[in-house]
Design a protein around this motif. Sequence first.
Motif, PDB file in Angstrom:
ATOM      1  N   ALA A 163      32.209  69.502  35.788  1.00 17.69           N
ATOM      2  CA  ALA A 163      31.141  69.903  36.201  1.00 17.69           C
ATOM      3  C   ALA A 163      29.820  68.927  36.062  1.00 17.69           C
ATOM      4  CB  ALA A 163      30.332  71.149  35.644  1.00 17.69           C
ATOM      5  N   LYS A 164      29.955  68.173  35.033  1.00 17.06           N
ATOM      6  CA  LYS A 164      29.156  67.021  34.757  1.00 17.06           C
ATOM      7  C   LYS A 164      29.770  65.706  35.192  1.00 17.06           C
ATOM      8  CE  LYS A 164      26.845  69.326  30.900  1.00 17.06           C
ATOM      9  NZ  LYS A 164      26.462  69.112  29.436  1.00 17.06           N
ATOM     10  N   HIS A 165      31.024  65.713  35.576  1.00 14.63           N
ATOM     11  CA  HIS A 165      31.439  64.536  36.279  1.00 14.63           C
ATOM     12  C   HIS A 165      31.547  63.333  34.948  1.00 14.63           C
ATOM     13  CE1 HIS A 165      30.746  64.980  40.636  1.00 14.63           C
ATOM     14  NE2 HIS A 165      31.329  66.006  40.200  1.00 14.63           N
ATOM     15  N   THR A 166      31.506  63.902  33.872  1.00 18.51           N
ATOM     16  CA  THR A 166      31.591  62.918  32.722  1.00 18.51           C
ATOM     17  C   THR A 166      33.141  63.126  31.677  1.00 18.51           C
ATOM     18  OG1 THR A 166      29.364  63.105  32.716  1.00 18.51           O
ATOM     19  CG2 THR A 166      30.305  62.446  30.497  1.00 18.51           C
ATOM     20  N   MET A 167      33.455  62.205  31.126  1.00 20.54           N
ATOM     21  CA  MET A 167      34.734  62.156  30.266  1.00 20.54           C
ATOM     22  C   MET A 167      34.080  61.739  28.834  1.00 20.54           C
ATOM     23  SD  MET A 167      37.900  59.527  30.477  1.00 20.54           S
ATOM     24  CE  MET A 167      36.917  58.112  30.656  1.00 20.54           C
ATOM     25  N   TYR A 168      34.627  62.110  27.859  1.00 24.72           N
ATOM     26  CA  TYR A 168      34.194  61.727  26.562  1.00 24.72           C
ATOM     27  C   TYR A 168      35.473  61.071  25.784  1.00 24.72           C
ATOM     28  CZ  TYR A 168      30.542  64.873  28.217  1.00 24.72           C
ATOM     29  OH  TYR A 168      29.670  65.517  28.684  1.00 24.72           O
ATOM     30  N   LEU A 169      34.921  60.525  24.671  1.00 20.31           N
ATOM     31  CA  LEU A 169      35.862  60.062  23.673  1.00 20.31           C
ATOM     32  C   LEU A 169      35.254  60.189  22.424  1.00 20.31           C
ATOM     33  CD1 LEU A 169      38.733  58.956  23.267  1.00 20.31           C
ATOM     34  CD2 LEU A 169      37.777  56.544  23.121  1.00 20.31           C
ATOM     35  N   ILE A 202      40.023  62.826  23.547  1.00 19.87           N
ATOM     36  CA  ILE A 202      39.452  62.590  24.682  1.00 19.87           C
ATOM     37  C   ILE A 202      39.166  64.083  25.409  1.00 19.87           C
ATOM     38  CG2 ILE A 202      41.691  62.654  25.940  1.00 19.87           C
ATOM     39  CD1 ILE A 202      40.868  60.481  27.785  1.00 19.87           C
ATOM     40  N   SER A 203      38.099  64.072  26.422  1.00 19.54           N
ATOM     41  CA  SER A 203      37.802  65.327  27.023  1.00 19.54           C
ATOM     42  C   SER A 203      37.194  65.050  28.290  1.00 19.54           C
ATOM     43  CB  SER A 203      37.031  66.376  26.037  1.00 19.54           C
ATOM     44  OG  SER A 203      35.722  65.552  25.612  1.00 19.54           O
ATOM     45  N   ARG A 204      36.898  66.021  29.242  1.00 14.97           N
ATOM     46  CA  ARG A 204      36.182  65.911  30.333  1.00 14.97           C
ATOM     47  C   ARG A 204      35.405  67.113  30.530  1.00 14.97           C
ATOM     48  NH1 ARG A 204      40.276  64.220  34.604  1.00 14.97           N
ATOM     49  NH2 ARG A 204      38.576  64.651  36.128  1.00 14.97           N
TER      50      ARG A 204
END
Length: 116
Positions: A74-80, A69-71
């Motif tokens: 600056a882009k207001h985005t989270m990732y998996l 998981i990461s975020r």
Amino acid sequence: QVHLVESGGGLVQSGGSLRLSCAASGLTFSSSYMSWYRHSLGRERELVAGITNAGNPNYADSVKGRFTISRDNAKHTMYLQMDSLEPEDSAVYYCHAWSPDAGDNWGQGIQVAVSS
């Protein structure tokens, strides 16, 4: 109004990878605790992974070593990032946010299917 929009799901073979994204708006993203949940038929909703506003992650035992998981504040985005996917990972994945200004919010969910 808060919007959490998931993307990146789909069908993949066992052992493959997918990367989910959750784009957030309407809340103070940098102050938000973000997480991914999943739900599949016959199972209770499961917390997959969470990440603090400072970027500290935690994972369910079932995905440790395979998911990341990461975020990007600056882009207001989270990732998996999901690697070494297994059929048991098949589920609808939901983005969740808790923020001091907007409270609890959920995305619509996105389907992940892993074929054996």
